[in-house]
Design an enzyme around this catalytic site. Structure first.
Site, PDB file in Angstrom:
ATOM      1  CG  ASP A  15      22.857 -12.373 -23.318  1.00  0.00           C
ATOM      2  OD1 ASP A  15      21.844 -12.208 -24.027  1.00  0.00           O
ATOM      3  OD2 ASP A  15      22.949 -13.258 -22.457  1.00  0.00           O
ATOM      4  N   GLY A  16      22.259 -10.601 -26.351  1.00  0.00           N
ATOM      5  CA  GLY A  16      22.028 -11.029 -27.733  1.00  0.00           C
ATOM      6  C   GLY A  16      21.801 -12.522 -27.908  1.00  0.00           C
ATOM      7  NE  ARG A  39      12.435 -14.102 -35.615  1.00  0.00           N
ATOM      8  CZ  ARG A  39      11.889 -13.253 -34.770  1.00  0.00           C
ATOM      9  NH1 ARG A  39      10.850 -13.606 -34.055  1.00  0.00           N
ATOM     10  NH2 ARG A  39      12.387 -12.045 -34.617  1.00  0.00           N
ATOM     11  CG  ASP A  51       9.135  -3.498 -29.883  1.00  0.00           C
ATOM     12  OD1 ASP A  51       8.214  -3.007 -29.215  1.00  0.00           O
ATOM     13  OD2 ASP A  51       9.897  -4.373 -29.447  1.00  0.00           O
ATOM     14  CG  ASN A  52       7.431  -7.509 -29.899  1.00  0.00           C
ATOM     15  OD1 ASN A  52       8.546  -7.509 -30.429  1.00  0.00           O
ATOM     16  ND2 ASN A  52       7.259  -7.599 -28.595  1.00  0.00           N
TER      17      ASN A  52
HETATM   18  P1  AMP Z   1      10.891  -8.122 -27.073  1.00  0.00           P
HETATM   19  O1  AMP Z   1       9.792  -7.306 -26.488  1.00  0.00           O
HETATM   20  O2  AMP Z   1      11.203  -9.397 -26.345  1.00  0.00           O
HETATM   21  O3  AMP Z   1      10.632  -8.413 -28.533  1.00  0.00           O
HETATM   22  O4  AMP Z   1      12.260  -7.306 -26.977  1.00  0.00           O
HETATM   23  C1  AMP Z   1      12.328  -5.919 -26.899  1.00  0.00           C
HETATM   24  C2  AMP Z   1      13.698  -5.441 -27.322  1.00  0.00           C
HETATM   25  O5  AMP Z   1      14.710  -6.014 -26.484  1.00  0.00           O
HETATM   26  C3  AMP Z   1      14.071  -5.785 -28.752  1.00  0.00           C
HETATM   27  O6  AMP Z   1      14.817  -4.703 -29.257  1.00  0.00           O
HETATM   28  C4  AMP Z   1      14.932  -7.006 -28.576  1.00  0.00           C
HETATM   29  O7  AMP Z   1      15.813  -7.194 -29.650  1.00  0.00           O
HETATM   30  C5  AMP Z   1      15.660  -6.714 -27.271  1.00  0.00           C
HETATM   31  N1  AMP Z   1      16.103  -7.930 -26.574  1.00  0.00           N
HETATM   32  C6  AMP Z   1      15.331  -8.852 -25.956  1.00  0.00           C
HETATM   33  N2  AMP Z   1      16.084  -9.834 -25.423  1.00  0.00           N
HETATM   34  C7  AMP Z   1      17.380  -9.542 -25.729  1.00  0.00           C
HETATM   35  C8  AMP Z   1      18.645 -10.168 -25.475  1.00  0.00           C
HETATM   36  N3  AMP Z   1      18.756 -11.313 -24.798  1.00  0.00           N
HETATM   37  N4  AMP Z   1      19.752  -9.562 -25.959  1.00  0.00           N
HETATM   38  C9  AMP Z   1      19.683  -8.413 -26.641  1.00  0.00           C
HETATM   39  N5  AMP Z   1      18.536  -7.772 -26.906  1.00  0.00           N
HETATM   40  C10 AMP Z   1      17.397  -8.320 -26.462  1.00  0.00           C
HETATM   41 MG    MG Z   2      10.602  -8.128 -30.228  1.00  0.00          MG
END
Ligand code: AMP
Ligand code: MG
Length: 521
Positions: free
Chosen positions: A134-135, A192, A269-270
C-alpha cells in the site's frame, strides 16, 4: 522555510514516460514522478533540530504549518517534483527483479553549505513500485527507523538521518506476524535524508535489462555528483568508483560489528552506494553476544543476515554490484582484485577495531588470538555485549583476575551461576588480558578514556525501543523524546540514564518487537 532546491537527479536522468500512478514494470527510466497522498490529519511527533539545521531549516521553520505540510506530504514545496526511484535487487540471495521505492517518495535535493542532501518521505503512499503493497508505514516501524538512524549517527556509524516523524492521521492494516491476524494501526511518515538514495540495486536494474546506455548515465551521474574526488577517465573511473564503494561499505560493516548492530535485511536493494546504513526494517541490537543471531523472523530458517555473517554478505552484495558494473568495465580481473582486497582489509580492520575495543594501543602479534578467545567465550554463556565491553575498560593492569571478574560479572545473564569450567576459562582469559594491558604505555585511566570512545554505554536496545513504541501507541511520547536525547551522547556516562544501561529484562526475551521482528511495517 527557505530551502535551496536542486533537482539534478531528475534533470539529468531519464524519467518514466508514464505519469499515472499504478504498479508496473518501468523500463528505460531511473525514476517515476509521483505525488504523496494527502494525509488525513498530520501531527508532528518529533523533529530533529540538528538535522533540520544541517539543511538550512530553523526551529521557527519547524514550528510553522509549512513544515508539517511539506514533510507529511500534504503540500509540495515550490519548484519541486517528487519522485520514486526505480531499482532492482537480490533478496535473501535470490534475484528479485524490479523493486524500487514502493513506499518512499523523494521530495527534492537540498544544497546547504556546499553539501547536497536528498529529502525522502517514507510511508507517504503508493508508487509505481509498490507492487501489491500500500505504500504506507505504521507508527511502530516509523519510530524504529527514526530513532535508529539518529542513534547510529551519534555512535559514529555512517547512516541516513531522520528529519521528522509524523502521524498521518490515517489507519493502515497490517498482519504483524503474517499469521492471519490483520489489524488497524496508526499510519506514520518519516522524512529521512542522505546524499542520495542510490543503491547497489539501482545499477543492477539497468544491467539486468542490458540497458547499458542508462547504466552508464547513472554511473556517470553518481560519480560526478557524489564522488567528485574521482578524476580518472574511462574504465578506470568506474573501477575507482567500485573501489570507493567497496571501502566505504567495509568501514560501515566494521562499525556495525563494533556496536553490535544487525541490519536484518541486507538485500542489495538495501545497500547504499554511499556506504551508509539505510532502510531500518527488522534490525536489532545484540543484547547477548551471539554471532548467529538475527532479529528478522523472515530469515529465521537460514539466518542469512545473522550478526556474524554481515561481513560475508556485504562482500556477496559487492559481487552483485561488480556484476552490474561489469558492462562498463569489462575487466573481471580488475574487479576481482578489488573484491579480494575486501577480505584482506576486513581481517585487518576488524582486528584493529577489536584491539581498540580492548584498549590495546601497542599492537602485538598475539592480539588476534586474544580477540578470538574472547569472542568464543562471549558465546558460551549469555553475555551482554554492551555492558561487557564498557566495563572491561574499568579493569586495571595490576589487578587480580578475581577483582577483574567482579567488574565484568554483571554482563552475564546468569551472573552467579556460571559453570566452574567456564569460570576458570574466564579467569584464564582475564589473566592473559591483564598481562597484555601491562604492556601498554598509557595509564589505566587513559586506556579507559580511549575504550569509552569506541565501546558505547547506550545503544538502542531492542526492548527499550519497544517500550517507547508501546508508550507512543498510547500517545505518550516522553520515552521517545528521552531516548532521542540519551542517544545523542552514547559514549558518555550520563548517570541520569543509568537505568538504560541494563540487560534485557526477562519479559523481553521472546517478545515480538524485542527479540524478533517481521518485515511487516
Ligand atoms: P525492504 O526490504 O523492506 O526495503 O522492501 C523491499 C521492497 O518492498 C522495496 O521495493 C520497498 O519499497 C517495498 N515495500 C516494502 N514495504 C512496502 C509497503 N508497505 N508498500 C509498498 N512497497 C513496500
Ligand atoms: Mg528497502
Amino acid at each position: 522555510m527557505k530551502l535551496h532546491i536542486q533537482n539534478k537527479f531528475t534533470k539529468e536522468l531519464p524519467a518514466d514516460a508514464t505519469i499515472e500512478n499504478y504498479p508496473r514494470q518501468v523500463e528505460n527510466a531511473a525514476f517515476s514522478y509521483v505525488e504523496p497522498i494527502k494525509p488525513l490529519k498530520p501531527v508532528l511527533i518529533h523533529a530533529s533540530i540538528e538535522v533540520a539545521n544541517s539543511i538550512g531549516i530553523s526551529q521557527e521553520d519547524i514550528n510553522a504549518i509549512e513544515f508539517l505540510n511539506v514533510f507529511s506530504g500534504n503540500t509540495i514545496y515550490p519548484e519541486t517534483k517528487p519522485f520514486a526511484l526505480c531499482y532492482a535487487g537480490h533478496q535473501f540471495g535470490n534475484w528479485a527483479g524490479q523493486l524500487g521505492d514502493g513506499r518512499a517518495i523523494n521530495l527534492t535535493e537540498v544544497v546547504h553549505e556546499n553539501k547536497t542532501y536528498t529529502l525522502q518521505l517514507k510511508g507517504a503512499g503508493p508508487t509505481p513500485y509498490s507492487r501489491t503493497a500500500d505504500g504506507f508505514a505504521v507508527l511502530r516501524s516509523s519510530i524504529r527507523e527514526y530513532l535508529c538512524a539518529e542513534a547510529m549517527y551519534y555512535l559514529g556509524v555512517p547512516t541516513t538521518r531522520s528529519l521528522s516523524l509524523m502521524l498521518s492521521g490515517d489507519q493502515v492494516v497490517r498482519d504483524v506476524l503474517y499469521n492471519g491476524n490483520p489489524a488497524y494501526e496508526r499510519g506514520a511518515i518519516v522524512c529521512r535524508i542522505a546524499p542520495s538514495f542510490i543503491r547497489f540495486g539501482s545499477f543492477e536494474m539497468f544491467a539486468s535489462r542490458t540497458d547499458i546506455v542508462n547504466l552508464r548515465l547513472l554511473a556517470d551521474f553518481t560519480i560526478k555528483e557524489h564522488f567528485p574526488l574521482i578524476k580518472q577517465e574511462g574504465v578506470n573511473k568506474y573501477l575507482a568508483f567500485f573501489k570507493e564503494v567497496t571501502q566505504s561499505t567495509l568501514e560501515m560493516i566494521v562499525d556495525w560489528q563494533r556496536v553490535g548492530f544487525v541490519h536484518g535485511v541486507m538485500n542489495t536493494d538495501n545497500m547504499s552506494i554511499h556506504g551508509i546504513t539505510i532502510d531500518y526494517g527488522p534490525y536489532g541490537w545484540l543484547e547477548d553476544y551471539d554471532s548467529g543471531w538475527t532479529p528478522n523472523t523472515t530469515d529465521s530458517q537460514n539466518k542469512r543476515y545473522r550478526f556474524g555473517n554481515q561481513p560475508e554478505i556485504a562482500l556477496w552484495n559487492l559481487y552483485q554490484l561488480a556484476n552490474a558494473l561489469y558492462p562498463l568495465i569489462e575487466d573481471a580481473k580488475a574487479l576481482e582484485a578489488i573484491l579480494d582486497e575486501y577480505s584482506v582489509m576486513y581481517e585487518k580492520q576488524y582486528l584493529l577495531m577489536m584491539q581498540n575495543k580492548l584498549g590495546l594501543q601497542e599492537k602485538r602479534d598475539n592480539d588476534l588470538s586474544l580477540v578470538e578467545q574472547l569472542t568464543q567465550l562471549l558465546e558460551k554463556a549469555e553475555t551482554d555485549m554492551t555492558i561487557f565491553f564498557r566495563n572491561l575498560g574499568a579493569i586495571k593492569k595490576e589487578e587480580s583476575t578475581i577483582t577483574a571478574f567482579e567488574k565484568i560479572k554483571i554482563a552475564f545473564y546468569n551472573e552467579n551461576g556460571l559453570e566452574d569450567i567456564l569460570l576458570s576459562e574466564w579467569h584464564n582469559w582475564l589473566e592473559k588480558y591483564c598481562v597484555r594491558i601491562q604492556k601498554e604505555l598509557i595509564t589505566d585511566d587513559e586506556r579507559k578514556v580511549k575504550m569509552n570512545l569506541v565501546n558505547p554505554k547506550y545503544v538502542l536496545r531492542n526492548y527499550i525501543s519497544q517500550l517507547s513504541i508501546d508508550a507512543a501507541e498510547k500517545e505518550d511520547y516522553s520515552l521517545l523524546i528521552e531516548l532521542v536525547e540519551m542517544l545523542k551522547n552514547p559514549y558518555d556516562e550520563q548517570p541520569k540514564y543509568e537505568k538504560w544501561f541494563a540487560k534485557r529484562p526477562d519479559w523481553a526475551r521472546n517478545k515480538v518487537g524485542c527479540s524478533m521482528l517481521s518485515c511487516s511495517s
